[in-house]
Design an enzyme around this catalytic site. Sequence first.
Site, PDB file in Angstrom:
ATOM      1  N   SER A  95      -6.720   3.767   8.351  1.00  0.00           N
ATOM      2  CA  SER A  95      -7.365   3.503   7.065  1.00  0.00           C
ATOM      3  C   SER A  95      -6.593   2.417   6.302  1.00  0.00           C
ATOM      4  O   SER A  95      -7.179   1.458   5.775  1.00  0.00           O
ATOM      5  CB  SER A  95      -7.410   4.813   6.260  1.00  0.00           C
ATOM      6  OG  SER A  95      -7.662   4.578   4.911  1.00  0.00           O
ATOM      7  N   ARG A 118     -13.375  12.051   4.090  1.00  0.00           N
ATOM      8  CA  ARG A 118     -12.053  12.650   4.331  1.00  0.00           C
ATOM      9  C   ARG A 118     -11.549  13.357   3.074  1.00  0.00           C
ATOM     10  O   ARG A 118     -10.942  14.413   3.147  1.00  0.00           O
ATOM     11  CB  ARG A 118     -11.048  11.566   4.757  1.00  0.00           C
ATOM     12  CG  ARG A 118     -11.259  11.089   6.176  1.00  0.00           C
ATOM     13  CD  ARG A 118     -10.352   9.914   6.493  1.00  0.00           C
ATOM     14  NE  ARG A 118      -8.956  10.229   6.294  1.00  0.00           N
ATOM     15  CZ  ARG A 118      -8.043   9.369   5.827  1.00  0.00           C
ATOM     16  NH1 ARG A 118      -8.384   8.129   5.515  1.00  0.00           N
ATOM     17  NH2 ARG A 118      -6.797   9.734   5.679  1.00  0.00           N
ATOM     18  N   LYS A 126      -7.589  -2.024   6.038  1.00  0.00           N
ATOM     19  CA  LYS A 126      -7.819  -2.729   4.760  1.00  0.00           C
ATOM     20  C   LYS A 126      -6.994  -4.010   4.706  1.00  0.00           C
ATOM     21  O   LYS A 126      -7.418  -5.012   4.145  1.00  0.00           O
ATOM     22  CB  LYS A 126      -7.459  -1.810   3.585  1.00  0.00           C
ATOM     23  CG  LYS A 126      -8.461  -0.681   3.371  1.00  0.00           C
ATOM     24  CD  LYS A 126      -8.256   0.001   2.033  1.00  0.00           C
ATOM     25  CE  LYS A 126      -7.367   1.208   2.095  1.00  0.00           C
ATOM     26  NZ  LYS A 126      -7.960   2.409   2.685  1.00  0.00           N
ATOM     27  N   ASP A 128     -13.839   2.136   7.076  1.00  0.00           N
ATOM     28  CA  ASP A 128     -12.917   2.887   6.209  1.00  0.00           C
ATOM     29  C   ASP A 128     -13.664   3.316   4.948  1.00  0.00           C
ATOM     30  O   ASP A 128     -13.544   4.453   4.488  1.00  0.00           O
ATOM     31  CB  ASP A 128     -11.696   2.022   5.858  1.00  0.00           C
ATOM     32  CG  ASP A 128     -10.712   2.776   4.969  1.00  0.00           C
ATOM     33  OD1 ASP A 128     -10.411   3.933   5.271  1.00  0.00           O
ATOM     34  OD2 ASP A 128     -10.266   2.201   3.961  1.00  0.00           O
ATOM     35  N   HIS A 135       0.851  -1.194   0.000  1.00  0.00           N
ATOM     36  CA  HIS A 135       0.000   0.000   0.000  1.00  0.00           C
ATOM     37  C   HIS A 135       0.878   1.232   0.000  1.00  0.00           C
ATOM     38  O   HIS A 135       1.891   1.280   0.685  1.00  0.00           O
ATOM     39  CB  HIS A 135      -0.903   0.008   1.241  1.00  0.00           C
ATOM     40  CG  HIS A 135      -2.160   0.782   1.029  1.00  0.00           C
ATOM     41  ND1 HIS A 135      -3.336   0.185   0.623  1.00  0.00           N
ATOM     42  CD2 HIS A 135      -2.432   2.098   1.141  1.00  0.00           C
ATOM     43  CE1 HIS A 135      -4.277   1.106   0.501  1.00  0.00           C
ATOM     44  NE2 HIS A 135      -3.745   2.284   0.814  1.00  0.00           N
TER      45      HIS A 135
END
Length: 448
Positions: A192, A177, A196, A170, A91
């Site tokens: 966040s 956001r 995930k 999320d 990520h």
Amino acid sequence: MEQALAAASEGLLQSIERKRGGSKLADAEIEQVIADFTAGRTPDYQMAAWLATVACAGMDMRETAALTRAYIGTTPACPIRIPGRRTVDKHSTGGVGDKITLVAAPLAAACGVPVAKMSGRSLGWAGGTIDKLESIPGLRLDLSAREVQQVLSCTGMVITGQTAELAPGDNATYRLRDVTATVDSIPLIAASIVSKKVALAAEGLVLDVKTGAGALMSDPVAAAELAELMVELAAQFGIPARAIISDMSQPLGFAVGNALEIREALEVLQGREVPGVSELGRLVARLMLQVAEPSLSDESADKCIGAAIDSGEAYRTFLTWASAQGASPCFVDNPDCLPRAARRDMVRADRSGWVAAVDPRAIGQAALRAGAGRLVQNSSIDPGAGIILFARIGTRVDSGTPLAEVHHSGSDSRCLEFAAAAFDISPAPVPAPALIQRIFSSNHEDQP
Ligand code: URA
């Protein structure tokens, strides 16, 4: 019903007041705030105020872990597995032109490491992997847990977005956001991202934390704090993680914009060397191989990755995966059929010299105005829009040399102004910035 809504709003307002007054929030309180919002019991404007208060006042590690759990909710982690092999994920905190997932995931999968990836949409000026992938006709990115497992078993890789089923908290707060300037908060980002990974039961994780003008964390100290926090948070949830701090003082590669970035990623998988993208893509893939198999040496990992590119296996893996997630045969047979914007206009150097800056935020704004992103929540995206850069920091240019080509619909000419304003040209040579700044593991820092 009305009473339940009133109680939820009251609880949320009290939580805002407590956080604003400097109190730590209790685990159960955080859980309730997120559960109420996810279930639609509290309105956007109140949740926006809660997020803004958290973004200003911060959260400690315990609160951040509680927020991570709250984002995942009560849905059990989706046990994504290929027997005998560790499923890994990567990520990035997001940046302009960041298409590394599209390179690293097929590279790792082609080397035999299962990749199950939950990605996000664009945040602020930075593009999101889900928006990029949506430019592929037919590709589905809202997979159920069962479909995630099926695609992974068939192709060795799977990419899906947050859904009401996977990391629902999320999913609910992310879009808010994006439009309330609450993106660049360390605890909100960490919860966040890690939520995930926990939702998809990742067994190894590589984090690419960007720093520089185009990053959520422009300050390298804050980027390092975020990287360390996420590695520790992931470890608390049983996920071994490594983190890279990488440069985002200029866009990554040449392409910025959804379909344009897919094309560039496919070219890298076919062996084209693209500055930033090739090097970082291979490094992230190497770390993915190593979180899956910690004893694997750098040399063995790099050899496998080089072979996956040279043999065409990584490119084929991308197309097989895309097909398994519904990409239309027109794309799989001819990836060049991706959408294109109606117009192209060139931005040229107004003097000779060396490129001293390619401001990623200005390029991100140019791409947004060209139609590649959202200026308001839920607005639609032109998948073909974006920018192709021809120059990077350090490039020598003459007056009139093309700097960037803007692909747009013609509806907002400010995209050309933003693109032109992104470039600074110096009379003296300028060195290119280092791409990889630091690499962290759970218990140590490696040399880049
Ligand atoms: N990526 C995410 O998934 N969440 C963030 O908050 C930032 C980047």
